[in-house]
Design an enzyme around this catalytic site. Structure first.
Site, PDB file in Angstrom:
ATOM      1  N   GLY A   1       0.812  -1.220   0.000  1.00 12.59           N
ATOM      2  CA  GLY A   1       0.000   0.000   0.000  1.00 12.59           C
ATOM      3  C   GLY A   1       0.841   1.262   0.000  1.00 12.59           C
ATOM      4  CG  ASN A   2       4.818   1.169   1.673  1.00 14.41           C
ATOM      5  OD1 ASN A   2       4.592   0.336   0.791  1.00 14.41           O
ATOM      6  ND2 ASN A   2       5.884   1.120   2.444  1.00 14.41           N
TER       7      ASN A   2
ATOM      8  CE  LYS B   1       0.791  -6.240  -1.497  1.00 17.01           C
ATOM      9  NZ  LYS B   1       1.205  -6.617  -0.145  1.00 17.01           N
TER      10      LYS B   1
ATOM     11  CE  LYS C   1      -7.233  -6.253   5.384  1.00 20.42           C
ATOM     12  NZ  LYS C   1      -5.816  -5.934   5.552  1.00 20.42           N
TER      13      LYS C   1
ATOM     14  CE  LYS D   1       4.021  -7.280   3.990  1.00 17.96           C
ATOM     15  NZ  LYS D   1       2.861  -7.021   3.127  1.00 17.96           N
TER      16      LYS D   1
END
Lengths: 317, 317
Positions: B12-13, B218, B130, B280
């Site tokens: 996102g960043n 994601k 979430k 991740k």
């Protein structure tokens, strides 16, 4: 079974009807009816590339941007266009994929986010013609003019909320993603592209493209897309079975099959209204003059019949 | 020059930083920095397929949906996901296309709207994990629970606006548009797909797929996409150069190159936090266990260095 490629442009009413609020559920039900008709066309062996309008969806999204503006920064108009490509593209590919599989047709369906180049010197930038977004009171309109530099126009004189923002509607010149769209369509995927007329961008001196505060007519953009995919037929689906001559008079007469030079003459005579049938007819004229085999304007229900020459308005070379 | 395909997942960043409001301009400037790094990787002869997060954009869009709810019907959560695919996909393809052309690299860039199938019986549906969208007061939270059946959780205890909606985050199983994505990537287009983890859908009894009120991680979806395009390398870009062992302790130690079985042991030992590095690492483990050559976690600035083995955390078979 190969019958050539048809570029089909779906009108806004294929997704959200004028008397509906536009919930996700309502829109999916409309899309369902639309894609069943498209499935019928594909079953006949036609290859389709799709585009669609986004007026009602962009209108709602612009209202949401403004209502939350004190909390969340509103995204620019062209970003809202990109967002509606995702929204409407998803609905179509979700339901169309289902009906194709149900008929045993193995054909992927995918939407490509599409940018359409416009000329920064298009005359419409000096004289914006396209109303977008919510209706405002005269006071709100004055405030928006001062604070954001919007151009506003009274579109419903005398109405308490009769003012709307006007944005340019420049001519589409080129699709940036043309190579990707062509490659994907050639691979056998049913491609949905250039939704809402495409995300309008202009070329800068450094070779980059910037989004512009404008809305491209989706039927004119459909012609550019039809060129890109080398379509044989351009089909514009709207809410009437035929285009009419002498519309709104007692000499009103449907046009069936017509040669392009005759249709051009009627167009030049001002037979077709600027905000409604005009751009559709113009896109068809351009398509046939470019070398397309035929351009059809009809309603969703009559799409297959028109392809078979039974109804609709067909413009031929 | 062919060095294999890298599936890159942008955090996102890369698009909206935490301290920014998220105007179109701010986001385009962030995207600019991100895609210049990507261009550097492509210049080295790597082929890239891209995916990206959408947390901040979806959060803002959900606020806009709610703030305007008395005027315009809010679109469902999964439709908002589709909309952010259009929004972020456009920003990336617009700026990445520019830098590629500037470097003389003739490579189309295009975003495909992507649906990801989840299992309707995924345990997360019974126990949503979430948090999404705006923060609410306790009173607002109670109202939303009654009116919309939302599940809400106090995430900042004692804060006046400390409640958030919780939605399921089910495991991604399959990408519906896999064939189109593969074909487009194989044609030489740089494909952006499965943004925000993809639009979550579940298979119905009749063979159709319905959107579900959920958000897919994601990075886990990036693994599914990496399988789809037969990537050699999965690269997850985040805000740290390395994954650390004993994070938040004085024995904190960066991981450089590590074998998958060793990383799996650390994962099983609970070394990586559920809401941040955990998914991740899990996506990387799955990728290498599936047969991928390597999986890398690093920061944007270090992406090229990590591909060259100079930095980052690399998980190998």
């Amino acid at each position: 079974m190969e019958k050539g490629t048809i570029l089909i442009a779906l009108g806004g009413n294929a997704i959200k009807q004028a008397d509906q609020h536009g919930t996700t559920e309502e829109q999916l039900l409309n899309v369902d009816i639309t894609v069943q008709q498209l499935t019928g066309i594909i079953e006949q062996g036609y290859r389709i590339v799709l585009t669609h309008g986004n007026g009602p969806q962009a209108g709602n999204l612009l209202i949401q941007q403004e209502e939350a503006a004190s909390i969340v920064p509103p995204q620019e108009l062209y970003v809202c266009g990109a967002m509606t490509q995702g929204q409407i593209g998803w609905m179509i590919q979700n339901r169309l994929g289902y009906y194709l599989r149900k008929k045993g047709i193995s054909m992927p369906v995918a939407s490509i986010i599409t940018q359409v180049v416009v000329d920064a010197h298009d005359p419409d930038f000096a004289n914006p013609s396209k109303p977008v977004g919510p209706f405002y009171t005269k006071e709100q309109a004055g405030k928006l003019k001062n604070e954001k530099g919007y151009l506003l126009q009274e579109v419903k004189p005398g109405s308490p909320r009769g003012w709307r923002r006007l944005v340019p509607s420049p001519e589409p010149k080129e699709i940036i993603e043309q190579q990707a769209i062509k490659a994907l369509a050639d691979s056998g995927t049913l491609v949905i592209a250039s939704g809402g007329g495409g995300i309008p961008v202009r070329r800068n001196g450094d070779g980059s493209f910037s989004g512009v505060q404008a809305v491209i007519d989706k039927d004119k953009a459909a012609f550019i897309l039809a060129q890109t995919v080398q379509a044989d037929t351009l089909m514009i689906l709207t809410d009437v079975e035929h285009v009419f001559l002498n519309y709104n008079t007692d000499k009103k007469k449907p046009i069936h099959t017509i040669r392009v030079q005759d249709m051009q003459r009627y167009y030049d005579d001002g037979q077709f209204m600027n905000g409604s049938m005009g751009p559709k007819v113009l896109a068809c004229l351009r398509f046939v003059q470019w070398g397309g085999s035929r351009a059809i304007i009809t309603s969703l229900d009559n799409a297959l019949g028109a392809l078979e020459g039974k109804t609709g308005t067909t413009i031929v070379p």
